[in-house]
Design a protein around this motif. Structure first.
Motif, mmCIF file in Angstrom:
data_model
loop_
_atom_site.group_PDB
_atom_site.id
_atom_site.type_symbol
_atom_site.label_atom_id
_atom_site.label_comp_id
_atom_site.label_asym_id
_atom_site.label_seq_id
_atom_site.Cartn_x
_atom_site.Cartn_y
_atom_site.Cartn_z
ATOM 1 N N ASN A 1 0.818 -1.136 0.104
ATOM 2 C CA ASN A 1 0.021 0.028 -0.052
ATOM 3 C C ASN A 1 0.955 1.429 -0.080
ATOM 4 O O ASN A 1 0.660 2.035 -0.771
ATOM 5 C CB ASN A 1 -0.912 -0.085 1.071
ATOM 6 C CG ASN A 1 -2.093 1.099 1.213
ATOM 7 O OD1 ASN A 1 -2.480 1.324 0.151
ATOM 8 N ND2 ASN A 1 -2.294 1.616 2.285
ATOM 9 N N LEU B 1 2.162 1.561 -3.757
ATOM 10 C CA LEU B 1 1.330 2.078 -4.586
ATOM 11 C C LEU B 1 0.742 3.412 -4.169
ATOM 12 O O LEU B 1 0.434 4.265 -5.231
ATOM 13 C CB LEU B 1 0.040 1.305 -4.469
ATOM 14 C CG LEU B 1 0.343 -0.012 -5.030
ATOM 15 C CD1 LEU B 1 -1.164 -1.246 -4.654
ATOM 16 C CD2 LEU B 1 0.579 -0.242 -6.392
ATOM 17 N N TRP C 1 3.211 5.713 -5.790
ATOM 18 C CA TRP C 1 3.067 5.650 -7.176
ATOM 19 C C TRP C 1 1.994 6.630 -7.517
ATOM 20 O O TRP C 1 1.890 7.614 -8.282
ATOM 21 C CB TRP C 1 2.643 4.389 -7.725
ATOM 22 C CG TRP C 1 2.464 4.701 -9.397
ATOM 23 C CD1 TRP C 1 3.365 4.629 -10.157
ATOM 24 C CD2 TRP C 1 1.385 4.712 -9.886
ATOM 25 N NE1 TRP C 1 2.584 4.616 -11.595
ATOM 26 C CE2 TRP C 1 1.362 4.764 -11.318
ATOM 27 C CE3 TRP C 1 -0.219 4.784 -9.261
ATOM 28 C CZ2 TRP C 1 0.305 4.773 -12.020
ATOM 29 C CZ3 TRP C 1 -1.131 4.732 -10.291
ATOM 30 C CH2 TRP C 1 -1.072 4.992 -11.706
ATOM 31 N N ARG C 2 0.752 6.586 -6.706
ATOM 32 C CA ARG C 2 -0.333 7.441 -6.982
ATOM 33 C C ARG C 2 -0.129 8.979 -6.641
ATOM 34 O O ARG C 2 -0.507 9.779 -7.597
ATOM 35 C CB ARG C 2 -1.583 7.081 -6.114
ATOM 36 C CG ARG C 2 -2.380 5.687 -6.515
ATOM 37 C CD ARG C 2 -3.710 5.704 -5.674
ATOM 38 N NE ARG C 2 -3.378 5.346 -4.439
ATOM 39 C CZ ARG C 2 -3.191 4.296 -3.949
ATOM 40 N NH1 ARG C 2 -3.076 3.203 -4.362
ATOM 41 N NH2 ARG C 2 -3.048 4.143 -2.397
ATOM 42 N N LEU D 1 4.770 -8.040 -6.227
ATOM 43 C CA LEU D 1 4.431 -6.976 -7.113
ATOM 44 C C LEU D 1 3.389 -7.785 -8.625
ATOM 45 O O LEU D 1 2.819 -7.168 -8.996
ATOM 46 C CB LEU D 1 5.502 -6.230 -7.708
ATOM 47 C CG LEU D 1 6.078 -5.374 -6.721
ATOM 48 C CD1 LEU D 1 7.424 -4.779 -7.216
ATOM 49 C CD2 LEU D 1 5.154 -4.393 -6.275
ATOM 50 N N THR E 1 0.045 -9.220 -7.807
ATOM 51 C CA THR E 1 -0.941 -8.262 -7.598
ATOM 52 C C THR E 1 -1.198 -7.428 -8.753
ATOM 53 O O THR E 1 -2.224 -6.601 -8.650
ATOM 54 C CB THR E 1 -0.725 -7.427 -6.273
ATOM 55 O OG1 THR E 1 0.501 -6.721 -6.739
ATOM 56 C CG2 THR E 1 -0.535 -8.239 -5.087
ATOM 57 N N ALA F 1 0.783 -5.135 -9.309
ATOM 58 C CA ALA F 1 1.483 -3.747 -9.230
ATOM 59 C C ALA F 1 2.523 -3.393 -10.112
ATOM 60 O O ALA F 1 2.871 -2.261 -10.172
ATOM 61 C CB ALA F 1 1.717 -3.886 -7.746
ATOM 62 N N LEU G 1 2.101 -0.959 -12.825
ATOM 63 C CA LEU G 1 2.052 0.330 -12.604
ATOM 64 C C LEU G 1 3.383 0.826 -12.161
ATOM 65 O O LEU G 1 3.867 1.699 -12.690
ATOM 66 C CB LEU G 1 0.944 0.766 -11.257
ATOM 67 C CG LEU G 1 -0.291 0.277 -11.490
ATOM 68 C CD1 LEU G 1 -1.183 0.667 -10.223
ATOM 69 C CD2 LEU G 1 -0.927 1.488 -12.682
ATOM 70 N N LEU G 2 4.241 -0.020 -11.226
ATOM 71 C CA LEU G 2 5.546 0.531 -10.892
ATOM 72 C C LEU G 2 6.579 -0.401 -11.726
ATOM 73 O O LEU G 2 6.657 -1.520 -11.997
ATOM 74 C CB LEU G 2 5.587 -0.074 -9.457
ATOM 75 C CG LEU G 2 4.934 0.684 -8.476
ATOM 76 C CD1 LEU G 2 4.611 -0.328 -7.412
ATOM 77 C CD2 LEU G 2 5.505 1.913 -8.113
#
Length: 105
Positions: free
Chosen positions: A46, A49, A52-53, A75, A78, A80, A83-84
């Protein structure tokens, strides 16, 4: 444009959400190096993320370098990692930034 490499340990003193906001405010690209992370649960994910957000909302970019295998698996499981951006070394991550800087000119 500024690039920073930040060691990241979600449960130890170090970058917090406030720190991420400060980094985003002073530069638009930085590398998180979680190589010292031996365990990461949903709280740690979390935090990643959330970073990143915050970066995305502020027009900044955050990437990961030297991700330990257990964290990489989390990562990937999930999603993730979609995104990352994950790079094998800090140098590889910085090279991506150099390529972006070249295209921005």
């Amino acid at each position: 444009m500024r690039e920073d490499t930040v060691p990241w340990r979600p449960c130890a003193p170090g970058p917090s959400r406030t720190t991420f906001k400060e980094l985003i405010a002073r530069g638009d690209r930085f590398v998180l190096d979680p190589s010292g992370v031996s365990f990461c649960d949903s709280a740690g994910l979390n935090v990643l993320l959330g970073a990143w957000r915050q970066a995305d909302a502020g027009g900044a970019m955050v990437v990961l370098a030297r991700v330990p295998e257990p964290l990489l698996r989390i990562l990937q499981m999930t999603g993730a990692d979609q995104l990352l951006r994950v790079h094998g070394t800090v140098t590889d991550a910085e090279a991506v930034f150099a390529g972006i800087r070249s295209r921005d000119r």
